[in-house]
Design a protein around this motif. Structure first.
Motif, PDB file in Angstrom:
ATOM      1  N   GLY A  33       0.856  -1.189   0.000  1.00  0.00           N
ATOM      2  CA  GLY A  33       0.000   0.000   0.000  1.00  0.00           C
ATOM      3  C   GLY A  33       0.889   1.234   0.000  1.00  0.00           C
ATOM      4  N   ARG A  34       0.274   2.396   0.118  1.00  0.00           N
ATOM      5  CA  ARG A  34       1.077   3.626   0.100  1.00  0.00           C
ATOM      6  C   ARG A  34       0.443   4.690   0.989  1.00  0.00           C
ATOM      7  NH1 ARG A  34      -2.693   6.301  -0.448  1.00  0.00           N
ATOM      8  NH2 ARG A  34      -3.948   6.741  -2.274  1.00  0.00           N
ATOM      9  N   VAL A  35       1.281   5.636   1.374  1.00  0.00           N
ATOM     10  CA  VAL A  35       0.724   6.834   1.988  1.00  0.00           C
ATOM     11  C   VAL A  35       1.158   7.998   1.107  1.00  0.00           C
ATOM     12  CG1 VAL A  35       2.678   7.112   3.628  1.00  0.00           C
ATOM     13  CG2 VAL A  35       0.480   8.195   4.105  1.00  0.00           C
ATOM     14  N   GLY A  39       0.265  16.203  -2.662  1.00  0.00           N
ATOM     15  CA  GLY A  39      -0.177  16.090  -4.045  1.00  0.00           C
ATOM     16  C   GLY A  39      -1.449  15.253  -4.102  1.00  0.00           C
ATOM     17  N   GLU A  40      -2.505  15.763  -3.457  1.00  0.00           N
ATOM     18  CA  GLU A  40      -3.740  14.981  -3.373  1.00  0.00           C
ATOM     19  C   GLU A  40      -4.742  15.444  -4.414  1.00  0.00           C
ATOM     20  OE1 GLU A  40      -3.929  11.928  -2.216  1.00  0.00           O
ATOM     21  OE2 GLU A  40      -3.441  12.624  -0.201  1.00  0.00           O
ATOM     22  N   HIS A  41      -5.359  14.485  -5.071  1.00  0.00           N
ATOM     23  CA  HIS A  41      -6.356  14.753  -6.112  1.00  0.00           C
ATOM     24  C   HIS A  41      -5.773  15.566  -7.266  1.00  0.00           C
ATOM     25  CE1 HIS A  41     -10.086  13.034  -4.502  1.00  0.00           C
ATOM     26  NE2 HIS A  41      -9.625  13.357  -3.298  1.00  0.00           N
ATOM     27  N   ILE A  42      -4.516  15.354  -7.555  1.00  0.00           N
ATOM     28  CA  ILE A  42      -3.984  16.025  -8.748  1.00  0.00           C
ATOM     29  C   ILE A  42      -3.325  15.037  -9.708  1.00  0.00           C
ATOM     30  CG2 ILE A  42      -3.763  18.302  -7.675  1.00  0.00           C
ATOM     31  CD1 ILE A  42      -0.743  17.844  -7.473  1.00  0.00           C
ATOM     32  N   ASP A  43      -3.187  13.767  -9.303  1.00  0.00           N
ATOM     33  CA  ASP A  43      -2.567  12.816 -10.256  1.00  0.00           C
ATOM     34  C   ASP A  43      -3.428  12.656 -11.505  1.00  0.00           C
ATOM     35  OD1 ASP A  43      -4.566  11.320  -8.926  1.00  0.00           O
ATOM     36  OD2 ASP A  43      -3.392   9.468  -8.887  1.00  0.00           O
ATOM     37  N   TYR A  44      -4.763  12.683 -11.325  1.00  0.00           N
ATOM     38  CA  TYR A  44      -5.619  12.528 -12.511  1.00  0.00           C
ATOM     39  C   TYR A  44      -5.639  13.790 -13.371  1.00  0.00           C
ATOM     40  CZ  TYR A  44      -9.053  14.137  -8.963  1.00  0.00           C
ATOM     41  OH  TYR A  44      -9.700  14.790  -7.945  1.00  0.00           O
ATOM     42  N   ASN A  45      -5.003  14.835 -12.896  1.00  0.00           N
ATOM     43  CA  ASN A  45      -4.780  16.012 -13.745  1.00  0.00           C
ATOM     44  C   ASN A  45      -3.362  16.001 -14.319  1.00  0.00           C
ATOM     45  OD1 ASN A  45      -7.352  17.160 -13.289  1.00  0.00           O
ATOM     46  ND2 ASN A  45      -6.679  17.765 -11.246  1.00  0.00           N
ATOM     47  N   GLY A 175      -9.775   6.758 -11.460  1.00  0.00           N
ATOM     48  CA  GLY A 175      -8.617   7.158 -10.663  1.00  0.00           C
ATOM     49  C   GLY A 175      -7.457   7.643 -11.513  1.00  0.00           C
ATOM     50  N   GLY A 176      -6.466   8.229 -10.852  1.00  0.00           N
ATOM     51  CA  GLY A 176      -5.234   8.613 -11.531  1.00  0.00           C
ATOM     52  C   GLY A 176      -4.263   7.444 -11.483  1.00  0.00           C
ATOM     53  N   GLY A 177      -2.963   7.716 -11.664  1.00  0.00           N
ATOM     54  CA  GLY A 177      -1.997   6.627 -11.739  1.00  0.00           C
ATOM     55  C   GLY A 177      -1.033   6.546 -10.578  1.00  0.00           C
ATOM     56  N   MET A 178      -1.266   7.375  -9.532  1.00  0.00           N
ATOM     57  CA  MET A 178      -0.308   7.426  -8.427  1.00  0.00           C
ATOM     58  C   MET A 178      -0.156   6.085  -7.697  1.00  0.00           C
ATOM     59  SD  MET A 178      -0.458   9.757  -4.991  1.00  0.00           S
ATOM     60  CE  MET A 178      -2.197   9.534  -4.661  1.00  0.00           C
ATOM     61  N   ASP A 179      -1.285   5.485  -7.340  1.00  0.00           N
ATOM     62  CA  ASP A 179      -1.238   4.345  -6.414  1.00  0.00           C
ATOM     63  C   ASP A 179      -0.525   3.152  -7.036  1.00  0.00           C
ATOM     64  OD1 ASP A 179      -2.809   6.115  -5.086  1.00  0.00           O
ATOM     65  OD2 ASP A 179      -4.671   4.987  -5.320  1.00  0.00           O
ATOM     66  N   GLN A 180      -0.870   2.875  -8.280  1.00  0.00           N
ATOM     67  CA  GLN A 180      -0.259   1.719  -8.946  1.00  0.00           C
ATOM     68  C   GLN A 180       1.235   1.957  -9.143  1.00  0.00           C
ATOM     69  OE1 GLN A 180      -2.776   3.570 -10.101  1.00  0.00           O
ATOM     70  NE2 GLN A 180      -4.565   2.264  -9.804  1.00  0.00           N
ATOM     71  N   GLU A 222     -15.220   3.867   1.312  1.00  0.00           N
ATOM     72  CA  GLU A 222     -15.346   2.911   0.206  1.00  0.00           C
ATOM     73  C   GLU A 222     -15.337   3.657  -1.119  1.00  0.00           C
ATOM     74  OE1 GLU A 222     -15.423  -0.268   0.604  1.00  0.00           O
ATOM     75  OE2 GLU A 222     -16.076  -0.602   2.670  1.00  0.00           O
ATOM     76  N   LYS A 223     -14.381   3.287  -1.978  1.00  0.00           N
ATOM     77  CA  LYS A 223     -14.323   3.985  -3.261  1.00  0.00           C
ATOM     78  C   LYS A 223     -15.424   3.512  -4.205  1.00  0.00           C
ATOM     79  CE  LYS A 223      -9.847   4.146  -4.355  1.00  0.00           C
ATOM     80  NZ  LYS A 223      -8.810   3.927  -5.314  1.00  0.00           N
ATOM     81  N   SER A 224     -16.082   2.398  -3.843  1.00  0.00           N
ATOM     82  CA  SER A 224     -17.070   1.865  -4.778  1.00  0.00           C
ATOM     83  C   SER A 224     -18.471   2.412  -4.513  1.00  0.00           C
ATOM     84  CB  SER A 224     -17.088   0.350  -4.672  1.00  0.00           C
ATOM     85  OG  SER A 224     -17.189  -0.011  -3.322  1.00  0.00           O
ATOM     86  N   THR A 230     -18.673  10.896  -5.999  1.00  0.00           N
ATOM     87  CA  THR A 230     -18.085  12.197  -5.650  1.00  0.00           C
ATOM     88  C   THR A 230     -16.678  12.321  -6.217  1.00  0.00           C
ATOM     89  OG1 THR A 230     -19.302  12.005  -3.591  1.00  0.00           O
ATOM     90  CG2 THR A 230     -17.710  13.798  -3.731  1.00  0.00           C
ATOM     91  N   TYR A 231     -15.903  11.245  -6.105  1.00  0.00           N
ATOM     92  CA  TYR A 231     -14.539  11.244  -6.645  1.00  0.00           C
ATOM     93  C   TYR A 231     -14.577  11.533  -8.147  1.00  0.00           C
ATOM     94  CZ  TYR A 231      -9.832   9.577  -7.840  1.00  0.00           C
ATOM     95  OH  TYR A 231      -8.552   9.480  -8.317  1.00  0.00           O
ATOM     96  N   ASN A 232     -15.427  10.786  -8.866  1.00  0.00           N
ATOM     97  CA  ASN A 232     -15.506  10.976 -10.319  1.00  0.00           C
ATOM     98  C   ASN A 232     -15.989  12.387 -10.662  1.00  0.00           C
ATOM     99  OD1 ASN A 232     -14.591   8.385 -10.683  1.00  0.00           O
ATOM    100  ND2 ASN A 232     -16.580   7.501 -11.130  1.00  0.00           N
TER     101      ASN A 232
HETATM  102  C1  GLA Z   1      -7.243   7.652  -4.914  1.00  0.00           C
HETATM  103  C2  GLA Z   1      -6.886   7.422  -6.386  1.00  0.00           C
HETATM  104  C3  GLA Z   1      -5.591   8.133  -6.739  1.00  0.00           C
HETATM  105  C4  GLA Z   1      -5.620   9.601  -6.298  1.00  0.00           C
HETATM  106  C5  GLA Z   1      -6.084   9.738  -4.866  1.00  0.00           C
HETATM  107  C6  GLA Z   1      -6.279  11.179  -4.454  1.00  0.00           C
HETATM  108  O1  GLA Z   1      -6.295   7.034  -4.105  1.00  0.00           O
HETATM  109  O2  GLA Z   1      -6.746   6.045  -6.642  1.00  0.00           O
HETATM  110  O3  GLA Z   1      -5.348   8.015  -8.119  1.00  0.00           O
HETATM  111  O4  GLA Z   1      -6.420  10.357  -7.165  1.00  0.00           O
HETATM  112  O5  GLA Z   1      -7.301   9.044  -4.639  1.00  0.00           O
HETATM  113  O6  GLA Z   1      -5.081  11.872  -4.518  1.00  0.00           O
END
Ligand code: GLA
Length: 411
Positions: A33-35, A39-45, A175-180, A222-224, A230-232
């Motif tokens: 996992g990650r912390v 840079g929150e909510h900007i990876d998808y930008n 989602g963006g690509g940060m987590d993966q 829950e992201k689902s 709201t996220y989308n």
């Molecule tokens: C979730 C998404 C990430 C990122 C964060 C918010 O973890 O999977 O891509 O957008 O939210 O920063």
């Protein structure tokens, strides 16, 4: 001799595998996992972010099969067994079902490559579910790396992470690509600055006396469910804001380059002009969302320098500012997150913020190593004990260990 920690976990996974499938597993895969530090909510930008991989991880033991079936048994009784066939268009389970995070990489990889070989596995994850620590991407990456390895296709961390980011959209979150990326490519003792389009990673050593404390509000995010919508919607709002500001930039002939992305906007006119233009052309919530994106991008840029110069107070101040922006402009905090952030600061942290998508889940606080106990005590006595929530190191409250990314090994 008694075993504990990872060794005991590996043994119980192996024993469970033999019990379930009647033979021994041949390999093990782990994905952390990650912390997210800033840079929150900007990876998808497509704007850079600064996360680190942590010691909580999804781990599986597996054995290849000679057909296209995947069978996964979860060590936690809460999650029922998963079985499916690898092919493009794998049928989804109901929304929110954990099977979808196993099916997602199979579906995506089968769309791109002629993969056919499945496996039997027993899995366990120590990443708390729906808490903003990326339990979902840890699972997607662990299954995805296993499939990629068995079918002899791309296993380089960053290219595979890009495929996994696309794969996870199978579950319905844009989602963006940060987590993966951080879960695949993290490095021990380091945070990472990750930039997108193209995906790049720069590892930044974390000073020895810095400690990041993770505290779980106990409120599931829950992201689902509702939060997914709201996220989308936030992502859509960012796209709408960019379109309006981009049109204004072109109309004012401020740059001759197309403004078709946030990085292009920043490269074209810079953050200060962009902020000023946003105030002029956007109204209400779009103006706020845009302001968060711009100021957060700026904080990540500054943060990387502060990390390099080991400026603890400076980095902490950016985390505080990030939380304020996520609360007031991006509207993704919650009373519990705000409360934990406040307690962390009073308890001696130099900065604290929500981490991950928000709406519940975890906070991350930065403290000098010598101040950690004070922060843990303050959180325990003021937040966890009054709610009857356990705050030992296995539950709700722990110090993050910057960890290495996903890997696969023979047993
Ligand atoms: C979730 C998404 C990430 C990122 C964060 C918010 O973890 O999977 O891509 O957008 O939210 O920063």
């Amino acid at each position: 001799m008694t075993m504990s920690g990872p060794a005991a976990q590996a043994k119980s996974l192996r024993e469970a595998f033999v019990g379930r499938f009647g033979e021994s597993p041949s390999h093990t895969t782990r994905a952390p996992g990650r912390v997210n530090l800033l840079g929150e909510h900007i990876d998808y930008n497509d704007l850079p972010v600064l996360p680190m991989a942590i010691q909580r991880e999804a781990k599986l033991v597996f054995r290849p099969r000679n057909d296209s079936i995947v069978r996964i048994h979860n060590l936690s009784a809460e999650f029922e067994d998963v079985e499916f066939e690898i092919r493009p268009g794998v049928a989804k389970s109901e929304a929110g079902h954990w099977a979808n995070y196993c099916k997602a990489p199979a579906d995506e990889l089968a769309r791109r490559f002629a993969i056919w070989r499945g496996f039997d596995a027993v899995i366990e994850s120590t990443v708390p579910v729906a808490s903003g620590l990326s339990s979902s991407s840890a699972l997607v990456n662990a299954v995805g790396l296993t499939l990629a390895y068995l079918n002899e296709i791309e296993t380089e961390p960053l290219p595979l992470a890009e495929v996994m980011a696309e794969a996870e959209r199978y579950t319905g979150t844009r989602g963006g690509g940060m987590d993966q990326a951080i879960s695949m490519a993290g490095r021990a003792n380091c945070a990472a600055k990750i930039s997108f389009a193209p995906l790049r990673i720069t590892h930044l050593a974390i000073p020895n006396d810095w400690s990041f404390i993770i505290a779980d509000t106990g409120v599931r995010a829950e992201k689902s469910g509702n939060r997914q919508a709201t996220y989308n919607r936030r992502r859509q709002e960012c796209e709408d804001a960019l379109r309006a500001v981009g049109a204004a930039v072109v109309a004012a002939e401020m740059t001759h380059q197309p403004v078709d992305s946030y990085p292009a906007l920043l490269a074209g006119i810079g953050v200060h002009a962009a902020l000023a233009l946003g105030e002029d052309v956007l109204d209400g919530h779009l103006a706020r969302r845009f302001r968060h994106v711009m100021t957060e991008a700026n904080r990540v840029r500054e943060a990387a320098d502060l990390l390099l110069s080991a400026d603890l107070e400076g980095f902490g101040a950016l985390m505080d500012a990030s939380h304020g922006s996520l609360h007031s402009d991006y509207h993704v905090s919650s009373p519990e997150l705000d409360e934990l952030v406040g307690i962390a600061r009073e308890g001696g942290a130099v900065g604290a913020r929500l981490t991950g998508a928000g709406f519940g889940g975890c906070t991350v606080s930065l403290a000098d190593r010598g101040a950690v106990d004070g922060v843990l005590e303050a959180m325990t006595s003021q937040y966890f004990e009054p709610r009857g929530l356990a705050a030992d190191l296995d539950n709700h409250l722990f110090v993050a260990i910057p960890s290495a990314g996903a890997e696969i090994n023979e047993l």
